[in-house]
Design a protein around this motif. Structure first.
Motif, short mmCIF file in Angstrom:
data_model
loop_
_atom_site.label_atom_id
_atom_site.label_comp_id
_atom_site.label_asym_id
_atom_site.label_seq_id
_atom_site.Cartn_x
_atom_site.Cartn_y
_atom_site.Cartn_z
N ALA A 21 25.24 -22.36 -37.60
CA ALA A 21 24.88 -21.44 -38.68
C ALA A 21 26.11 -21.00 -39.48
O ALA A 21 26.01 -20.13 -40.32
N TRP A 22 27.25 -21.59 -39.18
CA TRP A 22 28.44 -21.27 -39.97
C TRP A 22 28.36 -22.02 -41.29
O TRP A 22 27.96 -23.17 -41.33
N GLU A 23 28.76 -21.34 -42.34
CA GLU A 23 28.71 -21.96 -43.67
C GLU A 23 30.10 -21.99 -44.27
O GLU A 23 30.82 -21.01 -44.20
N LEU A 24 30.44 -23.12 -44.87
CA LEU A 24 31.72 -23.21 -45.56
C LEU A 24 31.46 -23.49 -47.03
O LEU A 24 30.71 -24.39 -47.38
N SER A 25 32.07 -22.68 -47.89
CA SER A 25 31.93 -22.93 -49.33
C SER A 25 33.24 -22.53 -50.01
O SER A 25 34.16 -22.04 -49.34
N GLY A 26 33.31 -22.73 -51.30
CA GLY A 26 34.51 -22.35 -52.02
C GLY A 26 34.77 -23.24 -53.21
O GLY A 26 33.86 -23.92 -53.69
N TYR A 27 36.02 -23.23 -53.68
CA TYR A 27 36.34 -24.08 -54.81
C TYR A 27 37.80 -24.50 -54.78
O TYR A 27 38.64 -23.83 -54.20
N VAL A 28 38.09 -25.65 -55.39
CA VAL A 28 39.47 -26.05 -55.67
C VAL A 28 39.57 -26.20 -57.18
O VAL A 28 38.62 -26.65 -57.83
N LEU A 49 51.57 -25.44 -64.97
CA LEU A 49 50.47 -26.07 -64.22
C LEU A 49 50.37 -25.41 -62.86
O LEU A 49 51.39 -25.07 -62.25
N SER A 50 49.15 -25.24 -62.37
CA SER A 50 49.02 -24.75 -61.00
C SER A 50 47.73 -25.25 -60.38
O SER A 50 46.81 -25.69 -61.08
N GLY A 51 47.68 -25.17 -59.06
CA GLY A 51 46.49 -25.56 -58.33
C GLY A 51 46.04 -24.40 -57.46
O GLY A 51 46.87 -23.59 -57.02
N VAL A 52 44.74 -24.29 -57.24
CA VAL A 52 44.22 -23.14 -56.50
C VAL A 52 43.13 -23.59 -55.54
O VAL A 52 42.40 -24.55 -55.81
N ILE A 53 43.05 -22.93 -54.39
CA ILE A 53 41.93 -23.17 -53.48
C ILE A 53 41.49 -21.85 -52.88
O ILE A 53 42.31 -21.03 -52.48
N GLU A 54 40.19 -21.63 -52.91
CA GLU A 54 39.62 -20.48 -52.21
C GLU A 54 38.46 -20.99 -51.39
O GLU A 54 37.59 -21.70 -51.90
N ALA A 55 38.47 -20.67 -50.10
CA ALA A 55 37.39 -21.11 -49.23
C ALA A 55 36.73 -19.89 -48.61
O ALA A 55 37.34 -18.82 -48.51
N GLU A 56 35.48 -20.03 -48.25
CA GLU A 56 34.81 -18.95 -47.53
C GLU A 56 34.11 -19.52 -46.31
O GLU A 56 33.27 -20.41 -46.41
N LEU A 57 34.51 -18.98 -45.16
CA LEU A 57 33.82 -19.33 -43.92
C LEU A 57 32.92 -18.15 -43.61
O LEU A 57 33.38 -17.00 -43.51
N ASP A 87 46.93 -15.50 -49.83
CA ASP A 87 46.37 -14.17 -49.58
C ASP A 87 45.08 -14.31 -48.79
O ASP A 87 44.35 -15.29 -48.95
N ILE A 88 44.83 -13.33 -47.92
CA ILE A 88 43.52 -13.26 -47.27
C ILE A 88 42.69 -12.29 -48.09
O ILE A 88 42.91 -11.09 -48.08
N ARG A 89 41.77 -12.85 -48.88
CA ARG A 89 40.93 -12.00 -49.72
C ARG A 89 39.94 -11.22 -48.85
O ARG A 89 39.60 -10.09 -49.13
N GLU A 90 39.45 -11.89 -47.81
CA GLU A 90 38.50 -11.24 -46.90
C GLU A 90 38.65 -11.77 -45.49
O GLU A 90 38.86 -12.96 -45.30
N LEU A 91 38.57 -10.89 -44.53
CA LEU A 91 38.46 -11.25 -43.12
C LEU A 91 37.70 -10.10 -42.51
O LEU A 91 38.27 -9.08 -42.14
#
Lengths: 396, 261
Positions: A21-28, A49-57, A87-91
């Protein structure tokens, strides 16, 4: 022996079942920021130029009454080491019951109703490296207890761990001239007192009205900026964080196609008492000519009693804007606005457009134009920093 | 005596024609009251909704939503819709308290900013998520929202139906009227024709794959909305209906909105 194996198997299965039931989502995403005037400082560039990744578990259990979420964030940039960061946006863990919710961990909280600035929104530090609009926030450690009653919701916050505002380095752009010396930051409190903050908020919806009343005590998230001159006459900008007690109010009335909005605060520090407000309205013409197009007109007035020393460039300014929502399959939107200083007529234009492609991609385009600032205005530092920002993201 | 008869006749004449009018309105209302009555008491409901948008060229876009609804006594339902896809709006949630004639109350939760926005509910006729469904097509059915006229009986797709004309009584509707085909046996809608403000046929919605839950309540598994002007269409598919899982008003407040997924 057999029994023991069975025992372990059952344990493993119990472990795997919730895992499913764990869900992984986000964007690069890939971002390009383009400037069209030569930089004021020769260490700055025309193109970033820059690159970004945000994931949500994410995981929920107990019928959705308990939630765990982990949101790490990373941006890597071509120039300016200050702009490459993690950065840890959420935990966070949340437990919801019939009349209360307990939310622990690193979280983001949003308070407020207006569009041009977010005055009362004080819990999280702004991420000024990510975007100068301050809409992005750094995660804040907290214990938040919400008591949910018929007469409204009371939120209590214990906020350990003060996070300083991060600034672009000498290579970064746009930025003040000279760059803010974040490492030289000053505080009027130290140790435990600097680290801890406390907040309480009552919020409620009564008919057409949505109201929030809040109080915050602790180290201010937005610093005052000190101009210091060394022996050689070199000027530096140093952030100064005051201990404050801030009482904030945010109200929105939603009447037919009108939104009437008000935010204000009174902030008391050891040195002074200040007052700031933003008030305005938004009117939307829905489904124009049966095409699905919505056009919203926005107007807000911004006032800050701190004048030139305000931690914002908006002390006595007007914001007007127009919002287009096509309501098409690609969710195309445009928000264009201008903030005009009512004394100097210096203007700050901000245009944001976004659209979805192929169901999983989004393209955002932003234009930020500084115009009409004269020497002596704070905005004068940004006179050559008008830019376009493009971000193409893949969502998973 | 003659005079009395004549005056009596004069009195009766308007009454007779009035009675006729009442009959078609009365019959329409009675049928819709029965539709309403048979769907009372389900309590709360959850379902997964898939939305398939098709344009003229056959290009498809898919949206997935989770929806929960709470039946309210003497008021419109409360509902919470959580977007699962497209991925860039995953976690966006829409909370709505519907009312019969007063303006609905609506909030939108934007997960990237953690922001709850109260939004205007005047947007009745605009498209929902870029689909052929308008907001007003998806809000809960309340008897007081319309005036009714029974028109005729008609058999469609082998189902014996009443045809009822409905006239919106709430503000900002995009329709002058609609025609609803109501199954005579089960008292459920089979088809709706929507007429725009200029009274031209705009859209046709058909319901299919009905299933009965709790031994009483019929829910469609599929609904097709065809726009006759643009040639676009939207299919709604509902799965995993559950009823009476013990949802309360607490499941439809802003705290819940902020942790919806």
């Amino acid at each position: 022996m057999q029994n023991k194996q069975c025992y372990w198997l059952v344990l493993c299965l119990l472990w795997i079942k919730p895992l499913s039931a764990w869900e992984l989502s986000g964007y690069v995403g890939i971002e390009d920021t383009v400037f069209y005037d030569q930089p004021l400082d020769s260490r700055q560039y025309m193109n970033y130029l820059s690159g970004v990744i945000e994931a949500e578990l994410y995981h929920e259990w107990d019928n959705g009454n308990q939630i765990f979420a982990f949101v790490p964030y990373f941006r890597g940039t071509q120039y300016d080491s200050n702009s490459t960061y993690f950065d840890i946006r959420e935990l966070t863990w949340v437990k919801a019951a019939e009349t209360w919710e307990l939310r622990l961990g690193i979280r983001k909280v949003f308070w407020g109703v207006t569009e041009s600035v977010h005055l009362v929104n004080i819990i999280n530090q702004r991420d000024m490296v990510e975007n100068i609009d301050g809409e992005e926030k750094l995660g804040q450690p907290m214990i938040n207890f919400a008591w949910i009653q018929d007469w409204g919701t009371i939120d209590l916050f214990l906020l350990p761990g003060f996070r300083e505002m991060q600034f672009k380095g000498v290579e970064g752009r746009p930025r003040s001239q000279p760059a803010v010396e974040g490492s030289q930051a000053k505080f009027d409190k130290n140790g435990f007192e600097r680290q801890m903050a406390y907040a309480i908020r009552w919020s409620h919806s009564i008919g057409d009205w949505d109201i929030g009343l809040s109080n915050f005590y602790g180290t201010s998230r937005d610093p005052v900026f000190l101009l210091e001159q060394d022996a050689a006459g070199q000027v530096s900008i140093i952030p100064y964080y005051q201990n404050i007690n801030q009482t904030g109010l945010d109200v929105q009335a939603t009447i037919e196609s009108w939104l009437l909005k008000l935010e204000m605060f009174v902030r008391v520090s050891e040195i002074d008492t200040t007052f700031a407000t933003v008030a305005g309205l938004e009117y939307t013409f829905f489904n124009i000519g049966e095409t699905g197009l919505d056009i919203g007109l926005l107007a807000e007035y911004l006032y800050d009693s701190r004048g030139y020393f305000a931690p914002t460039a908006f002390q006595d300014d007007f914001f007007t804007g127009i919002r287009f929502a096509l309501n098409d399959a690609q969710d195309s939107q445009i928000l264009a606005g201008v903030i005009v200083d009512s004394n100097t007529y210096a203007q700050f234009y901000n245009i944001e457009a976004s659209r979805r492609f192929f169901d999983s991609f989004t393209l955002e385009v932003e234009a930020r134009l500084f115009n009409g600032a004269s020497p002596g205005d704070r905005a004068y530092m940004f006179r050559n920093d008008s830019h376009f920002r493009f971000q193409l993201s893949y969502h998973f | 005596m003659k005079k009395i008869v004549i005056s009596l006749l004069f009195c009766l004449l308007p009454a007779i024609s009035f009675a006729e009018e009442v009959t078609s309105e009365q019959k329409g209302l009675e049928i819709m009251q029965e539709v309403d009555k048979r769907d009372l008491g389900w309590g709360d409901m959850a379902t997964d909704m898939k939305m398939i948008l098709k344009n003229k060229n056959g290009d498809e876009h898919v949206r997935n939503l989770k929806m929960t609804t709470l039946e309210m006594q003497d008021d419109g339902d409360k509902s919470l819709s959580i977007f699962d896809s497209p991925k860039d709006v995953k976690g966006t949630a829409f909370l709505s308290f519907t009312h019969a004639l007063e303006a609905d109350e609506q909030w939108l939760y934007l997960p990237a900013l953690k922001r709850v926005k109260r939004i205007s509910s005047s947007n009745k006729s605009g498209p929902f998520l870029g689909s052929e469904f308008a907001f007003e097509d998806l809000t809960s059915f309340e008897l007081k929202k319309y005036k009714y006229n029974y028109l005729r009986d008609e058999v469609i797709d082998g189902i014996d139906c009443f045809v009822i004309e409905t006239l919106p009584q709430y503000e900002h509707s995009g329709y002058a009227r609609s025609l609803v085909w109501v199954d005579k046996e089960r008292y459920i809608p089979i088809r709706i024709d929507y007429y725009d403000r200029k009274n031209a046929l705009l859209k046709t919605q058909t319901f299919s794959d009905y299933q009965q839950y709790l031994g009483q309540y019929w829910r469609a598994g599929k609904s097709l909305m065809e726009n006759h002007l643009t040639g676009k269409s939207t299919i709604l598919l509902w799965e995993n209906y559950t009823f009476r899982t013990g949802l309360t008003e607490r499941n439809f407040d802003q705290s819940t909105l902020k942790r919806s997924r």
